[in-house]
Design a protein around this motif. Structure first.
Motif, PDB file in Angstrom:
ATOM      1  N   ASN A  96      29.590  41.020  81.226  1.00  0.00           N
ATOM      2  CA  ASN A  96      30.660  42.021  81.171  1.00  0.00           C
ATOM      3  C   ASN A  96      31.145  42.400  82.566  1.00  0.00           C
ATOM      4  O   ASN A  96      32.330  42.640  82.779  1.00  0.00           O
ATOM      5  N   VAL A  97      30.216  42.433  83.531  1.00  0.00           N
ATOM      6  CA  VAL A  97      30.595  42.698  84.934  1.00  0.00           C
ATOM      7  C   VAL A  97      31.653  41.674  85.353  1.00  0.00           C
ATOM      8  O   VAL A  97      32.679  42.007  85.937  1.00  0.00           O
ATOM      9  N   LYS A  98      31.399  40.410  85.012  1.00  0.00           N
ATOM     10  CA  LYS A  98      32.307  39.321  85.394  1.00  0.00           C
ATOM     11  C   LYS A  98      33.681  39.512  84.751  1.00  0.00           C
ATOM     12  O   LYS A  98      34.719  39.354  85.406  1.00  0.00           O
ATOM     13  N   ILE A  99      33.701  39.885  83.468  1.00  0.00           N
ATOM     14  CA  ILE A  99      34.976  40.068  82.759  1.00  0.00           C
ATOM     15  C   ILE A  99      35.760  41.250  83.341  1.00  0.00           C
ATOM     16  O   ILE A  99      36.971  41.181  83.533  1.00  0.00           O
ATOM     17  N   ASP A 121      42.294  47.294  99.851  1.00  0.00           N
ATOM     18  CA  ASP A 121      41.830  47.382  98.463  1.00  0.00           C
ATOM     19  C   ASP A 121      40.620  46.479  98.205  1.00  0.00           C
ATOM     20  O   ASP A 121      39.808  46.762  97.329  1.00  0.00           O
ATOM     21  N   MET A 122      40.521  45.389  98.956  1.00  0.00           N
ATOM     22  CA  MET A 122      39.490  44.391  98.638  1.00  0.00           C
ATOM     23  C   MET A 122      38.078  44.885  98.952  1.00  0.00           C
ATOM     24  O   MET A 122      37.124  44.537  98.271  1.00  0.00           O
ATOM     25  N   TRP A 123      37.946  45.702  99.982  1.00  0.00           N
ATOM     26  CA  TRP A 123      36.636  46.291 100.291  1.00  0.00           C
ATOM     27  C   TRP A 123      36.157  47.124  99.095  1.00  0.00           C
ATOM     28  O   TRP A 123      35.007  47.025  98.663  1.00  0.00           O
ATOM     29  N   GLY A 124      37.059  47.928  98.554  1.00  0.00           N
ATOM     30  CA  GLY A 124      36.742  48.761  97.385  1.00  0.00           C
ATOM     31  C   GLY A 124      36.306  47.915  96.195  1.00  0.00           C
ATOM     32  O   GLY A 124      35.395  48.296  95.449  1.00  0.00           O
ATOM     33  N   VAL A 125      36.943  46.755  96.020  1.00  0.00           N
ATOM     34  CA  VAL A 125      36.561  45.847  94.921  1.00  0.00           C
ATOM     35  C   VAL A 125      35.097  45.425  95.105  1.00  0.00           C
ATOM     36  O   VAL A 125      34.319  45.411  94.158  1.00  0.00           O
ATOM     37  N   GLY A 126      34.719  45.109  96.341  1.00  0.00           N
ATOM     38  CA  GLY A 126      33.334  44.719  96.627  1.00  0.00           C
ATOM     39  C   GLY A 126      32.359  45.834  96.267  1.00  0.00           C
ATOM     40  O   GLY A 126      31.323  45.592  95.627  1.00  0.00           O
ATOM     41  N   CYS A 127      32.704  47.065  96.647  1.00  0.00           N
ATOM     42  CA  CYS A 127      31.826  48.215  96.358  1.00  0.00           C
ATOM     43  C   CYS A 127      31.687  48.426  94.849  1.00  0.00           C
ATOM     44  O   CYS A 127      30.601  48.734  94.341  1.00  0.00           O
ATOM     45  N   ILE A 128      32.792  48.244  94.120  1.00  0.00           N
ATOM     46  CA  ILE A 128      32.779  48.439  92.658  1.00  0.00           C
ATOM     47  C   ILE A 128      31.980  47.311  91.977  1.00  0.00           C
ATOM     48  O   ILE A 128      31.227  47.550  91.031  1.00  0.00           O
ATOM     49  N   PHE A 129      32.129  46.094  92.482  1.00  0.00           N
ATOM     50  CA  PHE A 129      31.378  44.937  91.963  1.00  0.00           C
ATOM     51  C   PHE A 129      29.875  45.224  92.077  1.00  0.00           C
ATOM     52  O   PHE A 129      29.109  45.102  91.112  1.00  0.00           O
ATOM     53  N   TYR A 130      29.452  45.648  93.263  1.00  0.00           N
ATOM     54  CA  TYR A 130      28.036  45.962  93.496  1.00  0.00           C
ATOM     55  C   TYR A 130      27.563  47.063  92.538  1.00  0.00           C
ATOM     56  O   TYR A 130      26.483  46.982  91.960  1.00  0.00           O
ATOM     57  N   GLU A 131      28.391  48.088  92.365  1.00  0.00           N
ATOM     58  CA  GLU A 131      28.017  49.233  91.527  1.00  0.00           C
ATOM     59  C   GLU A 131      27.855  48.816  90.057  1.00  0.00           C
ATOM     60  O   GLU A 131      26.964  49.295  89.363  1.00  0.00           O
ATOM     61  N   MET A 132      28.716  47.898  89.605  1.00  0.00           N
ATOM     62  CA  MET A 132      28.597  47.423  88.215  1.00  0.00           C
ATOM     63  C   MET A 132      27.295  46.640  88.029  1.00  0.00           C
ATOM     64  O   MET A 132      26.636  46.740  87.007  1.00  0.00           O
ATOM     65  N   ILE A 133      26.937  45.849  89.037  1.00  0.00           N
ATOM     66  CA  ILE A 133      25.741  45.004  88.927  1.00  0.00           C
ATOM     67  C   ILE A 133      24.450  45.815  89.023  1.00  0.00           C
ATOM     68  O   ILE A 133      23.479  45.544  88.337  1.00  0.00           O
ATOM     69  N   THR A 134      24.455  46.844  89.892  1.00  0.00           N
ATOM     70  CA  THR A 134      23.197  47.569  90.159  1.00  0.00           C
ATOM     71  C   THR A 134      23.125  48.916  89.440  1.00  0.00           C
ATOM     72  O   THR A 134      22.042  49.490  89.304  1.00  0.00           O
ATOM     73  N   GLU A 188      20.910  43.298 106.390  1.00  0.00           N
ATOM     74  CA  GLU A 188      19.954  43.140 105.294  1.00  0.00           C
ATOM     75  C   GLU A 188      20.613  42.281 104.227  1.00  0.00           C
ATOM     76  O   GLU A 188      21.754  42.547 103.860  1.00  0.00           O
ATOM     77  N   PRO A 189      19.910  41.256 103.706  1.00  0.00           N
ATOM     78  CA  PRO A 189      20.542  40.431 102.662  1.00  0.00           C
ATOM     79  C   PRO A 189      20.933  41.301 101.463  1.00  0.00           C
ATOM     80  O   PRO A 189      20.110  42.082 100.965  1.00  0.00           O
ATOM     81  N   LEU A 190      22.184  41.183 101.030  1.00  0.00           N
ATOM     82  CA  LEU A 190      22.667  41.995  99.902  1.00  0.00           C
ATOM     83  C   LEU A 190      21.858  41.749  98.642  1.00  0.00           C
ATOM     84  O   LEU A 190      21.689  42.634  97.815  1.00  0.00           O
ATOM     85  N   VAL A 191      21.333  40.532  98.527  1.00  0.00           N
ATOM     86  CA  VAL A 191      20.594  40.184  97.315  1.00  0.00           C
ATOM     87  C   VAL A 191      19.315  41.032  97.194  1.00  0.00           C
ATOM     88  O   VAL A 191      18.817  41.293  96.101  1.00  0.00           O
ATOM     89  N   ASN A 192      18.785  41.513  98.321  1.00  0.00           N
ATOM     90  CA  ASN A 192      17.614  42.407  98.270  1.00  0.00           C
ATOM     91  C   ASN A 192      17.957  43.701  97.539  1.00  0.00           C
ATOM     92  O   ASN A 192      17.104  44.338  96.935  1.00  0.00           O
ATOM     93  N   HIS A 193      19.229  44.099  97.644  1.00  0.00           N
ATOM     94  CA  HIS A 193      19.669  45.359  97.034  1.00  0.00           C
ATOM     95  C   HIS A 193      20.218  45.134  95.622  1.00  0.00           C
ATOM     96  O   HIS A 193      20.326  46.067  94.838  1.00  0.00           O
ATOM     97  N   ALA A 194      20.620  43.892  95.339  1.00  0.00           N
ATOM     98  CA  ALA A 194      21.209  43.592  94.021  1.00  0.00           C
ATOM     99  C   ALA A 194      20.543  42.347  93.449  1.00  0.00           C
ATOM    100  O   ALA A 194      21.147  41.268  93.400  1.00  0.00           O
TER     101      ALA A 194
END
Length: 352
Positions: free
Chosen positions: A118-121, A200-213, A262-268
């Protein structure tokens, strides 16, 4: 048909008239604007009525006028539709399509554990709406989960274009709330006034992370705090990672410690390799290095959605593609998910 005649015939049908709409519950209130759930007597559909009070000396807040002028021209499946505008002496009422909830409420309802599918969609729909805006030189400039609306089909739509196209990023919205810093890029936090689509694209990244974590990536309370949180994860910028940064007066005044990346994958930990790559391309310090919405849609992360999603007409929903459907979110109490094999005629409790 001349504009005057067209307006007259629309008025006869009931457009532009307050009595065409029945006001239901209040959804939210600010200094200038109040939003109600309503119903159109013309179509019997639910609508959102955004009432902007005009008794302030300055008349209609410029943000409201900006929102109207932009949304009249934006017609896309992933942008909220402005159905009607009603102007009286005391009030400007914008009539929008009604969507059940915003992304923040959606995430809260899942106990912050969204299905990765659903995050992807949702992310794909967000990028679609933005690519359409950016192609038309419209920036949103206030992306956050509360401004992404979701209906019971799972269609995600960009809303609240009040700040779009303004010349500076204000600290307050016209309903006098403090604008959140959590989705604001570091170049803007450091005083850059070079606004273009990467904002706007930075915000998309922050929202993507928030949906995943299920939690915000950089929940800062002040500009300095926000920058500290960004640099603590992405590393304090250097001439290599952000050319020109060491000569920025604004940057020098803060005197940040030298944080390591810090690798982002450590946080997500739930993010896959393609997702990690896309997230890294969204969260670039240098604005011009951030991936565009158009490029983002073609990123390998979305390959599993199939070829067809790449050729949709602007006004076609992603759910018009066969086999694309939301899955049940792991933490959800009731959800939008496809009918069970018993072939129920209605979706199971689609009202979230």
């Amino acid at each position: 048909m001349s504009r005057r005649l067209r307006r007259a015939s629309l008025s006869e049908i009931g457009f532009g008239k307050l009595e065409t709409y029945i006001k239901l519950d209040k959804l939210g209130e600010g200094t200038y604007a109040t939003v109600y759930k309503g119903r159109s007597k013309l179509t019997d559909n639910l609508v959102a009525l955004k009432e902007i009070r005009l008794e302030h000396e300055e008349g209609a807040p410029c943000t409201a006028i900006r929102e109207v002028s932009l949304l009249k021209d934006l017609k896309h499946a992933n942008i909220v539709t402005l159905h009607d505008i009603i102007h009286t002496d005391k009030c400007l009422t914008l009539v929008f399509e009604y969507l059940e909830k915003d992304l923040k409420q959606y995430m809260d309802d899942c106990g912050s554990i969204m299905s990765i599918h659903n995050v992807k969609i949702f992310l794909f729909q967000l990028l679609r709406g933005l690519a359409y805006c950016h192609k038309r030189k419209v920036l949103h400039r206030d992306l956050k989960p509360q401004n992404l609306l979701i209906n019971e089909k799972g269609e995600l739509k960009l809303a609240d274009f009040g700040l779009a196209r303004a010349k500076s990023v204000p600290t307050k919205t016209y309903s006098n709330e403090v604008v959140t810093l959590w989705y604001r890029p570091p170049d803007v936090l450091l005083g850059s006034t070079e606004y273009s689509t990467p904002i706007d694209m930075w915000g998309v990244g922050c929202i993507f992370y928030e949906m995943i974590t299920g939690r915000p990536l950089f929940p800062g309370s002040t500009v300095e705090d926000e920058l500290h949180l960004i640099f603590r994860i992405l590393g304090t910028p250097t001439e290599v990672t952000w050319p020109g940064i060491t000569t920025s007066e604004e940057f020098k005044t803060y005197n940040f410690p030298q944080y390591q990346v810090e690798p982002l994958v450590n946080h997500a930990p739930r993010i896959d390799t393609d997702g990690h790559d896309l997230l890294s391309l969204l969260l670039k310090f240098e604005a011009k290095k951030r991936i565009s919405a158009e490029e983002g849609l073609k990123h390998p992360y979305f390959k599993s959605l199939g070829e067809q999603v790449q050729t949709l007409a602007d006004t076609a929903s992603i759910f018009s593609v066969k086999d694309i459907a939301l899955q049940r979110d792991p933490g959800k109490r009731s959800s939008i998910y496809p009918e069970s094999s018993q072939g129920k005629s209605r979706r199971q409790s689609v009202l979230f």
